[in-house]
Write a protein that holds these residues in place. Structure first.
Motif, PDB file in Angstrom:
ATOM      1  N   ALA A 183     -65.498  38.600   6.448  1.00 37.90           N
ATOM      2  CA  ALA A 183     -64.656  38.447   7.639  1.00 37.90           C
ATOM      3  C   ALA A 183     -64.209  36.995   7.795  1.00 37.90           C
ATOM      4  CB  ALA A 183     -65.430  38.895   8.870  1.00 37.90           C
ATOM      5  N   MET A 184     -65.037  36.073   7.326  1.00 40.26           N
ATOM      6  CA  MET A 184     -64.697  34.650   7.437  1.00 40.26           C
ATOM      7  C   MET A 184     -63.777  34.174   6.327  1.00 40.26           C
ATOM      8  SD  MET A 184     -68.120  32.745   8.802  1.00 40.26           S
ATOM      9  CE  MET A 184     -69.281  33.374   7.648  1.00 40.26           C
ATOM     10  N   GLY A 185     -63.395  35.076   5.453  1.00 37.59           N
ATOM     11  CA  GLY A 185     -62.417  34.704   4.428  1.00 37.59           C
ATOM     12  C   GLY A 185     -62.947  34.641   3.008  1.00 37.59           C
ATOM     13  N   PHE A 186     -64.207  35.011   2.807  1.00 32.67           N
ATOM     14  CA  PHE A 186     -64.732  35.059   1.436  1.00 32.67           C
ATOM     15  C   PHE A 186     -64.150  36.295   0.752  1.00 32.67           C
ATOM     16  CE2 PHE A 186     -68.263  31.961   0.962  1.00 32.67           C
ATOM     17  CZ  PHE A 186     -68.166  31.374   2.217  1.00 32.67           C
ATOM     18  N   THR A 187     -63.691  36.114  -0.477  1.00 34.02           N
ATOM     19  CA  THR A 187     -63.108  37.241  -1.218  1.00 34.02           C
ATOM     20  C   THR A 187     -64.234  38.015  -1.919  1.00 34.02           C
ATOM     21  OG1 THR A 187     -62.865  35.906  -3.187  1.00 34.02           O
ATOM     22  CG2 THR A 187     -60.994  35.925  -1.671  1.00 34.02           C
TER      23      THR A 187
ATOM     24  N   PRO B  50     -66.794  45.553   4.446  1.00 34.92           N
ATOM     25  CA  PRO B  50     -67.342  44.956   5.677  1.00 34.92           C
ATOM     26  C   PRO B  50     -67.188  45.869   6.894  1.00 34.92           C
ATOM     27  CG  PRO B  50     -65.372  43.762   4.928  1.00 34.92           C
ATOM     28  CD  PRO B  50     -65.754  44.700   3.838  1.00 34.92           C
ATOM     29  N   VAL B  51     -66.099  46.601   6.946  1.00 29.33           N
ATOM     30  CA  VAL B  51     -65.868  47.465   8.116  1.00 29.33           C
ATOM     31  C   VAL B  51     -66.948  48.540   8.218  1.00 29.33           C
ATOM     32  CG1 VAL B  51     -64.267  49.120   9.138  1.00 29.33           C
ATOM     33  CG2 VAL B  51     -63.413  46.995   8.169  1.00 29.33           C
TER      34      VAL B  51
ATOM     35  N   ARG C  19     -69.286  48.920  11.438  1.00 31.69           N
ATOM     36  CA  ARG C  19     -69.314  50.217  12.148  1.00 31.69           C
ATOM     37  C   ARG C  19     -70.742  50.756  12.255  1.00 31.69           C
ATOM     38  NH1 ARG C  19     -64.289  52.209   9.548  1.00 31.69           N
ATOM     39  NH2 ARG C  19     -62.679  52.009  11.141  1.00 31.69           N
TER      40      ARG C  19
ATOM     41  N   SER D 223     -61.519  50.215  15.543  1.00 34.21           N
ATOM     42  CA  SER D 223     -60.782  50.472  14.294  1.00 34.21           C
ATOM     43  C   SER D 223     -59.437  49.745  14.313  1.00 34.21           C
ATOM     44  CB  SER D 223     -60.542  51.973  14.118  1.00 34.21           C
ATOM     45  OG  SER D 223     -61.781  52.623  14.029  1.00 34.21           O
TER      46      SER D 223
ATOM     47  N   TYR E 233     -60.048  46.038  13.703  1.00 33.21           N
ATOM     48  CA  TYR E 233     -60.321  45.716  12.287  1.00 33.21           C
ATOM     49  C   TYR E 233     -59.026  45.669  11.483  1.00 33.21           C
ATOM     50  CZ  TYR E 233     -65.209  46.831  13.426  1.00 33.21           C
ATOM     51  OH  TYR E 233     -66.455  46.852  13.978  1.00 33.21           O
TER      52      TYR E 233
ATOM     53  N   LEU F 109     -59.194  43.316   8.189  1.00 33.67           N
ATOM     54  CA  LEU F 109     -60.468  43.669   7.543  1.00 33.67           C
ATOM     55  C   LEU F 109     -60.388  45.071   6.947  1.00 33.67           C
ATOM     56  CD1 LEU F 109     -63.162  42.431  10.089  1.00 33.67           C
ATOM     57  CD2 LEU F 109     -62.993  41.742   7.705  1.00 33.67           C
ATOM     58  N   ASP F 110     -59.530  45.888   7.543  1.00 38.31           N
ATOM     59  CA  ASP F 110     -59.393  47.270   7.097  1.00 38.31           C
ATOM     60  C   ASP F 110     -57.909  47.569   6.896  1.00 38.31           C
ATOM     61  OD1 ASP F 110     -60.254  49.731   6.359  1.00 38.31           O
ATOM     62  OD2 ASP F 110     -60.834  50.411   8.378  1.00 38.31           O
TER      63      ASP F 110
ATOM     64  N   GLU G  50     -55.554  40.768  -2.036  1.00 39.10           N
ATOM     65  CA  GLU G  50     -56.843  40.435  -1.437  1.00 39.10           C
ATOM     66  C   GLU G  50     -57.010  38.932  -1.188  1.00 39.10           C
ATOM     67  OE1 GLU G  50     -60.468  40.609  -3.510  1.00 39.10           O
ATOM     68  OE2 GLU G  50     -61.453  40.279  -1.581  1.00 39.10           O
TER      69      GLU G  50
ATOM     70  N   SER H  55     -57.578  37.299   2.456  1.00 43.44           N
ATOM     71  CA  SER H  55     -58.800  36.530   2.716  1.00 43.44           C
ATOM     72  C   SER H  55     -58.451  35.137   3.239  1.00 43.44           C
ATOM     73  CB  SER H  55     -59.620  36.386   1.436  1.00 43.44           C
ATOM     74  OG  SER H  55     -60.047  37.644   1.018  1.00 43.44           O
TER      75      SER H  55
ATOM     76  N   ARG I 151     -57.476  35.429   6.854  1.00 47.75           N
ATOM     77  CA  ARG I 151     -58.679  35.617   7.668  1.00 47.75           C
ATOM     78  C   ARG I 151     -59.423  34.294   7.856  1.00 47.75           C
ATOM     79  NH1 ARG I 151     -59.993  40.766   4.998  1.00 47.75           N
ATOM     80  NH2 ARG I 151     -61.477  39.665   3.708  1.00 47.75           N
TER      81      ARG I 151
ATOM     82  N   PHE J 262     -63.317  35.747  14.108  1.00 44.36           N
ATOM     83  CA  PHE J 262     -63.929  36.998  14.586  1.00 44.36           C
ATOM     84  C   PHE J 262     -65.179  36.701  15.405  1.00 44.36           C
ATOM     85  CE2 PHE J 262     -61.535  38.213  10.872  1.00 44.36           C
ATOM     86  CZ  PHE J 262     -60.976  39.426  11.215  1.00 44.36           C
TER      87      PHE J 262
END
Lengths: 406, 215
Positions: A309-313, A399-400, A404, B42, B45, B50-51, B70, B74, B77, B83
């Motif tokens: 989420a912080m941007g790591f691929t 991550p989602v 969840r 949802s 995200y 993220l999704d 990707e 990224s 993000r 977040f």
């Protein structure tokens, strides 16, 4: 890469106990690889080096069937037939010495015999040599205790006997008189001029060197030789050169590799067994790495999700865990190398009488730095291999799904 | 700033989002409310890249997002989104300061600079003097403030918060809301998912969701 290392080091450091166990596992594997390879190669290289120095690189001799004839002549007491000799050996030597691959050559007459000293006797291999020419074809002098090869020239009844032959007969000093019995029943009183000590048991236990002229006279084979020995420039090409010579000379041509093929085959098997053991150890340590990284991945799903989420691929995530495997591998290799070095030092300092295929006063070790490089490479390879699957699993996490599930 | 056009999301056999059209404007403070299972998280995200949606389009700063890129996503993000979740998701191996530094280091900032900026943020959020503590040494409210600091370190354009006060008492809840309002007043767009109407009322706009649709 900075951020990958930043996260990877932190994760490993936080689990220092498990990390330490994994590092030690790799260390043991690396140490075992270094020490076992060092012992095994040390022994093998020592043996091969002695053989290369002592034995001719290539031998030219009558074909096998001719030698068989000599066996019967010993049994029947008859004179050797014509086959057990090399005809035109002078011309052959002259031709061979013009070959740039050949450093030197010498003629020999080889026979069996019995050496008697007091009530003791011992069957031996008699090697009739030309004391002036022999050093061109072998480094025989290096193995002489008193370096008195020239005495065979001045004292025609002088002999140089193998150290184990001397031990069997109870001879410890030079000048001792012995009776040499030839296959034809003739005997000669000879005196010990030197001892020959190569460290290879089966050689030192059988060989007796004598002036070729004396032996020719004893066997009533004046001017005859039944072996030509060669020293060549590149010892590794002996087999190839032997095959080439075989085409030109109507005699058996045998390289040192062929003469010692049984030993070389045993070495191969020995290497396979040793490396299988070492690889088993490395595999166990690799499972240790696999275990710790897989556990980390499973326990750190939330952390992986937030990093993403912080941007790591996905690639970053893969690298974070691969780098952890690599760090364990590198530290394990460094510690293992030091342990291996220490153990080598210790083994080298141990004094003991080793008497088997070779005789030494301790362990013969190969201290080549290349072993450390191999150990490093293998351990890093295994470490990366072990971390590949868990790292891949980590990189495929969604991550989602993790957010969840909370 | 962020726009969703005809966004649908199907998970298994279930359609979670049933054609969402929404635009979040720059500088807005939007609260998304709805019952549990209404699809608000949802949607968040997908807004946060993220999704990926099953159907429909997502625009960020008027550029259509290609979810197969990707690396690019990224990067967005990391640089433009922040977040904050109901659970703080702080990394236990790291100190509070290091937790805040991580996105900045990922961005390529020098460690010293990242450390300085992280410290300033922690100071601003009332955590000065605790920067070297580990997460188990601070309270739940403080953890959430660290998570906010972490979301802010790369000066994002948008903060996406999913039930950020869900685990906090009323005092800490209001403290977090005050921080969001403060950040928003400086120009940062905020999209916050909550099920508490009281909190939603503090935002500029309320978006209500029910059964995967915006009402």
């Amino acid at each position: 890469m900075n951020y990958i290392l930043f996260v990877a080091f932190k994760m490993l450091f936080e689990r220092r106990r498990q990390t330490l166990v994994s590092v030690l596992g790799v260390s043991v594997g690396v140490c075992a690889f270094i020490v076992m390879s060092s012992l095994m190669l040390g022994f093998q290289n020592y043996f091969i080096q002695q053989v290369i120095d002592l034995e001719p690189h290539i031998k030219i001799k009558p074909r096998e069937e001719a030698q068989e004839v000599e066996k019967y002549t010993i049994l029947l007491g008859a004179k050797p037939k014509e086959k057990d000799r090399i005809l035109g050996w002078q011309e052959i030597i002259k031709d061979l010495e013009e070959d740039p691959q050949v450093l030197g050559s010498a003629e020999r007459l080889i026979s069996r015999g019995i050496l008697k000293y007091g009530i003791k006797d011992k069957p031996i291999t008699l090697i009739g040599i030309n004391p002036q020419r022999e050093p061109k074809a072998s480094v025989i002098e290096r193995f002489l205790v008193y370096k008195r090869l020239d005495k065979l020239e001045t004292n025609r009844t002088g002999v140089i006997i193998g150290s184990l032959v001397a031990r069997s007969l109870g001879i410890k000093e030079l000048g001792k008189k012995l009776v040499l019995v030839a296959p034809n029943g003739k005997s000669l009183l000879v005196s010990v001029e030197d001892f020959f000590d190569s460290g290879i048991t089966n050689i030192d236990d059988t060989r007796v060197y004598i002036n070729i002229k004396t032996l020719q006279s004893l066997l009533e084979r004046q001017g005859e030789v039944n072996e030509i020995v060669l020293k060549i420039r590149d010892v590794d090409s002996a087999e190839r050169l032997a095959r080439e010579l075989k085409e030109k000379i109507p005699y058996e041509v045998e390289s040192w590799q062929r003469a010692y093929r049984n030993f070389l085959s045993i070495f191969k098997i020995q290497n396979i067994i040793t490396y299988m053991i070492v690889f088993a150890i490395l595999t166990v340590s690799a499972f240790g790495i696999f275990n710790i990284i897989m556990m980390t991945v499973l326990e750190k799903k939330k952390d992986i999700a937030i990093l993403m989420a912080m941007g790591f691929t996905r690639r970053d995530t893969l690298l974070i865990f691969m780098v952890q495997g690599l760090i364990i591998g590198v530290f394990g290799s460094i510690i293992g190398s030091f342990l291996g070095f220490g153990l080598q030092e210790y083994l080298e300092s141990v004094r003991l009488d080793v008497e088997g295929l070779i005789r030494t006063k301790g362990f013969v070790l190969d201290r080549s730095p290349i072993l450390y490089l191999y150990a490093f490479a293998f351990s890093l390879f295994f470490s990366l291999l072990a971390s590949l699957y868990p790292s891949y699993r980590a990189s495929r996490l969604n991550p989602v799904d993790i957010f969840r599930s909370q | 700033m962020i726009e969703l056009r005809g966004v649908k999301k199907v998970i298994g056999q279930e359609e979670i989002l049933k054609g969402i059209d929404i635009e979040i404007k720059k500088g807005e403070f939007v609260a998304i409310i709805g019952a549990s299972g209404s699809g608000k998280s949802s949607m968040l995200y997908i807004m946060g890249l993220l999704d990926r949606p099953t159907e429909g389009e997502v625009f960020f700063e008027e550029e259509r997002i290609d979810f197969s890129e990707e690396e690019k996503i990224s990067k967005i993000r990391n640089q433009k989104l922040g977040f904050v979740f109901q659970f703080h998701y702080l990394l236990p191996e790291f100190s509070l300061l290091e937790n805040v530094m991580i996105p900045a280091i990922r961005l390529g900032m020098r460690r010293e600079e990242a450390r300085e900026r992280a410290y300033e943020l922690l100071k601003r959020l009332g955590l000065a003097g605790k920067e070297n503590r580990k997460i188990y040494q601070i309270s739940g409210g403080e953890m959430q403030r660290v998570a906010i600091a972490r979301a802010l370190i790369n000066k994002p354009l948008v903060i996406l918060a999913d039930e950020p006060t869900g685990n906090l008492d009323s005092k800490n809840t209001q403290a977090v809301m005050d921080i969001f309002k403060d950040i928003n007043s400086e120009g940062t767009t905020i999209v916050m998912v909550t099920h508490e109407l009281e909190l939603a009322r503090q935002a500029h706009r309320i978006v209500e969701m029910k059964d995967g649709r915006i009402l």
